[in-house]
Design a protein around this motif. Structure first.
Motif, PDB file in Angstrom:
ATOM      1  N   ASP A 214      28.723  -7.935   7.969  1.00 27.33           N
ATOM      2  CA  ASP A 214      28.437  -9.128   8.751  1.00 27.33           C
ATOM      3  C   ASP A 214      29.674  -9.547   9.535  1.00 27.33           C
ATOM      4  N   PHE A 215      29.443  -9.933  10.769  1.00 22.64           N
ATOM      5  CA  PHE A 215      30.497 -10.490  11.606  1.00 22.64           C
ATOM      6  C   PHE A 215      29.974 -11.846  12.073  1.00 22.64           C
ATOM      7  N   ILE A 216      30.677 -12.903  11.680  1.00 19.27           N
ATOM      8  CA  ILE A 216      30.231 -14.264  11.954  1.00 19.27           C
ATOM      9  C   ILE A 216      31.034 -14.813  13.121  1.00 19.27           C
ATOM     10  N   ILE A 217      30.305 -15.188  14.174  1.00 16.91           N
ATOM     11  CA  ILE A 217      30.924 -15.806  15.343  1.00 16.91           C
ATOM     12  C   ILE A 217      30.714 -17.302  15.201  1.00 16.91           C
TER      13      ILE A 217
ATOM     14  N   ASN B 269      38.098  -9.536  21.639  1.00 16.52           N
ATOM     15  CA  ASN B 269      38.348  -9.397  23.073  1.00 16.52           C
ATOM     16  C   ASN B 269      37.168  -9.890  23.899  1.00 16.52           C
ATOM     17  N   ALA B 270      35.952  -9.602  23.443  1.00 21.50           N
ATOM     18  CA  ALA B 270      34.756  -9.994  24.196  1.00 21.50           C
ATOM     19  C   ALA B 270      34.449 -11.483  24.069  1.00 21.50           C
ATOM     20  N   TYR B 271      34.744 -12.051  22.925  1.00 18.34           N
ATOM     21  CA  TYR B 271      34.380 -13.451  22.641  1.00 18.34           C
ATOM     22  C   TYR B 271      35.598 -14.206  22.141  1.00 18.34           C
ATOM     23  N   LYS B 272      36.673 -14.132  22.897  1.00 17.23           N
ATOM     24  CA  LYS B 272      37.962 -14.677  22.449  1.00 17.23           C
ATOM     25  C   LYS B 272      37.984 -16.185  22.264  1.00 17.23           C
ATOM     26  N   GLU B 273      37.017 -16.888  22.846  1.00 24.40           N
ATOM     27  CA  GLU B 273      37.007 -18.341  22.701  1.00 24.40           C
ATOM     28  C   GLU B 273      36.403 -18.795  21.367  1.00 24.40           C
ATOM     29  N   TYR B 274      35.903 -17.844  20.570  1.00 22.11           N
ATOM     30  CA  TYR B 274      35.276 -18.174  19.291  1.00 22.11           C
ATOM     31  C   TYR B 274      36.051 -17.559  18.130  1.00 22.11           C
ATOM     32  N   ASN B 275      35.894 -18.156  16.963  1.00 17.47           N
ATOM     33  CA  ASN B 275      36.472 -17.587  15.739  1.00 17.47           C
ATOM     34  C   ASN B 275      35.492 -16.553  15.181  1.00 17.47           C
ATOM     35  N   ILE B 276      36.012 -15.402  14.783  1.00 18.40           N
ATOM     36  CA  ILE B 276      35.163 -14.333  14.265  1.00 18.40           C
ATOM     37  C   ILE B 276      35.669 -13.926  12.890  1.00 18.40           C
ATOM     38  N   ASP B 277      34.743 -13.873  11.938  1.00 22.99           N
ATOM     39  CA  ASP B 277      35.077 -13.586  10.553  1.00 22.99           C
ATOM     40  C   ASP B 277      34.241 -12.399  10.050  1.00 22.99           C
ATOM     41  N   PRO B 278      34.887 -11.302   9.634  1.00 26.83           N
ATOM     42  CA  PRO B 278      34.131 -10.161   9.089  1.00 26.83           C
ATOM     43  C   PRO B 278      33.897 -10.313   7.588  1.00 26.83           C
ATOM     44  N   ARG B 279      32.727  -9.833   7.144  1.00 21.58           N
ATOM     45  CA  ARG B 279      32.419  -9.872   5.708  1.00 21.58           C
ATOM     46  C   ARG B 279      31.539  -8.690   5.346  1.00 21.58           C
TER      47      ARG B 279
END
Length: 87
Positions: free
Chosen positions: A34-37, A15-25
């Motif tokens: 880790d959350f990769i933006i 929601n905060a950074y919707k223009e980016y892909n976010i991947d949890p690991r």
């Protein structure tokens, strides 16, 4: 059924950074979550230490991330690879 902590954090970040892909690991080597933006040209890796993760509930981990938004935003503005340690 209630959402997992990972789902809550991922929802907040999406929601905060919707223009980016976010991947949890889950990183078993560094014992962190880790959350990769991915900005398309850079990757911002947010490393949340296991102690903070384990000691937090869904709302307190989101409140913690809200307190770090300036740090996250600054890393995104530079658009260079970065690792943000959030212990």
């Amino acid at each position: 059924m209630s959402a997992t902590k990972t789902e809550v954090v991922l929802d907040f970040l999406n929601n905060a950074y919707k223009e980016y892909n976010i991947d949890p690991r889950e990183n078993s080597i560094t014992l962190s979550y880790d959350f990769i933006i991915d900005t398309g040209t850079a990757k911002i890796i947010m490393k949340i230490g296991r102690k903070r993760w384990d000691d937090s509930n869904n709302s307190s981990i989101v409140n913690y991330l809200k307190s770090k938004e300036q740090q996250i935003h600054k890393a995104l503005l530079t658009n260079q690879d970065a690792i943000l340690s959030m212990k």
